[in-house]
Scaffold this active site. Sequence first.
Site, PDB file in Angstrom:
ATOM      1  N   SER A   1     -14.872  36.629  67.382  1.00 40.74           N
ATOM      2  CA  SER A   1     -13.895  35.730  66.771  1.00 40.74           C
ATOM      3  C   SER A   1     -13.753  35.940  65.267  1.00 40.74           C
ATOM      4  CB  SER A   1     -14.252  34.272  67.058  1.00 40.74           C
ATOM      5  OG  SER A   1     -15.559  33.980  66.616  1.00 40.74           O
TER       6      SER A   1
ATOM      7  N   HIS B   1     -16.910  30.598  60.686  1.00 39.06           N
ATOM      8  CA  HIS B   1     -15.615  31.217  60.415  1.00 39.06           C
ATOM      9  C   HIS B   1     -15.141  30.826  59.021  1.00 39.06           C
ATOM     10  CE1 HIS B   1     -16.004  30.928  64.848  1.00 39.06           C
ATOM     11  NE2 HIS B   1     -15.563  32.171  64.774  1.00 39.06           N
TER      12      HIS B   1
ATOM     13  N   ASP C   1     -17.993  23.836  61.710  1.00 34.20           N
ATOM     14  CA  ASP C   1     -17.840  25.285  61.738  1.00 34.20           C
ATOM     15  C   ASP C   1     -18.177  25.865  60.370  1.00 34.20           C
ATOM     16  OD1 ASP C   1     -17.151  27.927  61.979  1.00 34.20           O
ATOM     17  OD2 ASP C   1     -15.117  27.576  62.706  1.00 34.20           O
TER      18      ASP C   1
END
Length: 410
Positions: free
Chosen positions: A136, A383, A380
């Site tokens: 990702s 990312h 998160d």
Amino acid sequence: MSKQSNPLIKNITFTTVLPLEIPSNTNSEGPKDEVIPPKDLSQITPTVVQPPQNENVEEKCDLFKGRWVPDLNGPLYTNWSCPTIPDYRNCIKFGRKDTDYMNWRWKPDECELPRFNTDTFLKIVKGKKLALIGDSLARNQMDSLLCLLSQGGTPEEIKGVEEPFRTFYFASHNFTLMVFWTKFLVASEERGNSTTSPVFNIHLDKIDLNWADKLPDLDYAIISASHWYIRKNYLYEGGKLIGCIYCDDPGVHDYGLPFALQKAFGTTLKYISECKDCRKGLLTLVRTFSPAHFEYGTWNTGGKCNRTSPITEEQVDIENTKYERELRDVQMKEFEIIKKTTKGKMFESLDITKAMIMRPDGHPGNSWKDRWTDGRNRTDCVHWCLPGPIDVWNDLLMAVLQKKNGSSRL
């Protein structure tokens, strides 16, 4: 048998790594509700850009060694001007109030890194096909590149390409941009059926053909992988179990994450080097480890990433980031080996680890929409927000392509 604890799961005040999928048995400090103030940034001051005084500066400049400096120009796109930002990277849309994390640029020690230029990039890749191959975070880089390129026109997404692969076409320059999603680069299958933290059998000597079968059609390949390794996994060679990562099974040797990652990158680069059906001019770039920044816990124990400014190299906690640097080092070791021994194939690096260790301020935190959990967000810190620090990956990509193309102006 050797039982190895996970050094990336730690009870410390500033740590990095841990993907969102990883469970942890770590005892950590309770989470704090206040925004974590940045450390003293007195060492960070605006710099005046000077033209190179040494005509050989391009040859000696290490693009990946430098510091972050204030950039009053701000990002090249916004959350409103880029039509392709996904909600799970759109931090401003989903509640992030501070914007200072957008106003920094990467300054190599020996030269200036040019800002990304859509026209320049598209001229270099005209008539070519480029794929980002990885997890990702490879998708994260593609989304950044799409935003940067979309300032010159919205690309067409090619329909019929099954997720998690995606393809975009820039008709004006006959350029195709793709992402090939793969957990490990090498072959794997899930071990059992877990919905919380799946365990995999990783075949360190077999390539993942889901992406490798598409390699012959490419002119540029950017390979990366790491975060799916940071969990309990079992390692195979020649179809036989040789060991594991983070397991405590009797009679199964825990080889550790760096061993597995280095083996996988070695297999991947060797496969590309020996690809007989690949295009003669294929350029492969190795993108190194992208650190995460959880503080006060991990992803499922109250960990946060609330910082609002970069830190300097001097402020990096060397002890608590040594594992991140070790993962980067094993990737670069395999890159250096293949670059010296390959015949006819071209290999370069995007060595982003050191720069990104200094950017604990660039993650979504809770300012994102999780497409998999009906909006119930987890923190998160893996990312990167768009726009944000990850855009420098594509500044560096353009600089590397310019140099290979013979048009560098570093």
